[in-house]
Design a protein around this motif. Structure first.
Motif, PDB file in Angstrom:
ATOM      1  N   GLU A 141       0.978  -1.330  -0.090  1.00 46.46           N
ATOM      2  CA  GLU A 141      -0.105   0.018   0.021  1.00 46.46           C
ATOM      3  C   GLU A 141       0.986   1.462  -0.028  1.00 46.46           C
ATOM      4  O   GLU A 141       1.767   1.492   0.745  1.00 46.46           O
ATOM      5  CB  GLU A 141      -1.006  -0.099   1.087  1.00 46.46           C
ATOM      6  N   PRO A 142       0.722   2.310  -0.750  1.00 47.02           N
ATOM      7  CA  PRO A 142       1.291   3.453  -0.980  1.00 47.02           C
ATOM      8  C   PRO A 142       1.137   4.172   0.390  1.00 47.02           C
ATOM      9  O   PRO A 142      -0.042   4.314   1.030  1.00 47.02           O
ATOM     10  CB  PRO A 142       0.809   4.145  -2.208  1.00 47.02           C
ATOM     11  N   VAL A 143       2.136   4.995   0.911  1.00 51.39           N
ATOM     12  CA  VAL A 143       1.921   5.942   1.945  1.00 51.39           C
ATOM     13  C   VAL A 143       1.669   7.045   1.443  1.00 51.39           C
ATOM     14  O   VAL A 143       2.371   7.876   0.782  1.00 51.39           O
ATOM     15  CB  VAL A 143       3.048   5.742   2.763  1.00 51.39           C
ATOM     16  N   LEU A 144       0.187   7.700   1.781  1.00 52.17           N
ATOM     17  CA  LEU A 144      -0.114   8.925   1.498  1.00 52.17           C
ATOM     18  C   LEU A 144       0.307  10.293   2.230  1.00 52.17           C
ATOM     19  O   LEU A 144       0.261   9.690   3.517  1.00 52.17           O
ATOM     20  CB  LEU A 144      -1.564   8.765   1.172  1.00 52.17           C
ATOM     21  N   ALA A 145       0.561  11.145   1.765  1.00 52.88           N
ATOM     22  CA  ALA A 145       1.085  12.318   2.654  1.00 52.88           C
ATOM     23  C   ALA A 145      -0.447  12.772   3.293  1.00 52.88           C
ATOM     24  O   ALA A 145      -1.219  12.752   2.801  1.00 52.88           O
ATOM     25  CB  ALA A 145       1.566  13.548   1.930  1.00 52.88           C
ATOM     26  N   SER A 146      -0.340  13.417   4.629  1.00 48.91           N
ATOM     27  CA  SER A 146      -1.373  14.058   5.243  1.00 48.91           C
ATOM     28  C   SER A 146      -2.327  14.791   4.403  1.00 48.91           C
ATOM     29  O   SER A 146      -1.693  15.836   4.067  1.00 48.91           O
ATOM     30  CB  SER A 146      -1.073  14.303   6.495  1.00 48.91           C
ATOM     31  N   THR A 147      -3.543  14.734   4.263  1.00 53.16           N
ATOM     32  CA  THR A 147      -4.100  16.021   3.415  1.00 53.16           C
ATOM     33  C   THR A 147      -4.755  16.990   4.339  1.00 53.16           C
ATOM     34  O   THR A 147      -4.957  16.612   5.383  1.00 53.16           O
ATOM     35  CB  THR A 147      -5.505  15.361   2.694  1.00 53.16           C
TER      36      THR A 147
END
Length: 129
Positions: A85-91
């Motif tokens: 799973e890709p690690v997404l930056a905090s939105t």
């Protein structure tokens, strides 16, 4: 004429002749003489034939770099990467962006306020009578 020669001879004997020398008197510079004598008497210490070896390092070529190795099973590594799973930056929401921008303007004063301050007329100095 003999009387004229006698008078001339008497005058020349009576008045001594002064001679002026146009050359300057030679003065010895003692400091310069001491300095030159010290220079002439200086004998440098003889150098050894191997004196340069203590100040020069021998050159050794650096080791050749090794080529990177690829994994033996490249397809397994790629499938493992695709499955992760890709690690997404905090939105951040627009409200958070607006609050951070207003906080920055409050601290820095904002560009608009600074430009308005520069456009204001300077207060006139009161004349004291």
């Amino acid at each position: 004429m003999a009387s004229v020669l006698r008078t001339f001879a008497r005058r020349s004997v009576a008045a001594p002749v002064r001679s002026f020398s146009t050359s300057q008197v030679a003065r010895k510079d003692l400091i310069q003489d001491l300095y030159l004598n010290q220079l002439r008497s200086y004998k440098p210490a003889p150098k050894n034939a191997d004196a340069h070896l203590s100040s020069v390092k021998s050159y050794a070529a650096p080791a050749a770099p090794q080529a990177p190795t690829l994994p033996s099973d490249l397809t397994a590594e790629l499938s493992k990467f695709d499955a992760a799973e890709p690690v997404l930056a905090s939105t951040t929401t627009t409200a958070e962006v607006a609050s951070s921008a207003s906080a920055e303007e409050g601290v820095a004063g904002g560009a608009k306020e600074y430009l308005e301050f520069l456009e204001k007329d300077l207060p006139k100095a009161d004349a004291h009578h």
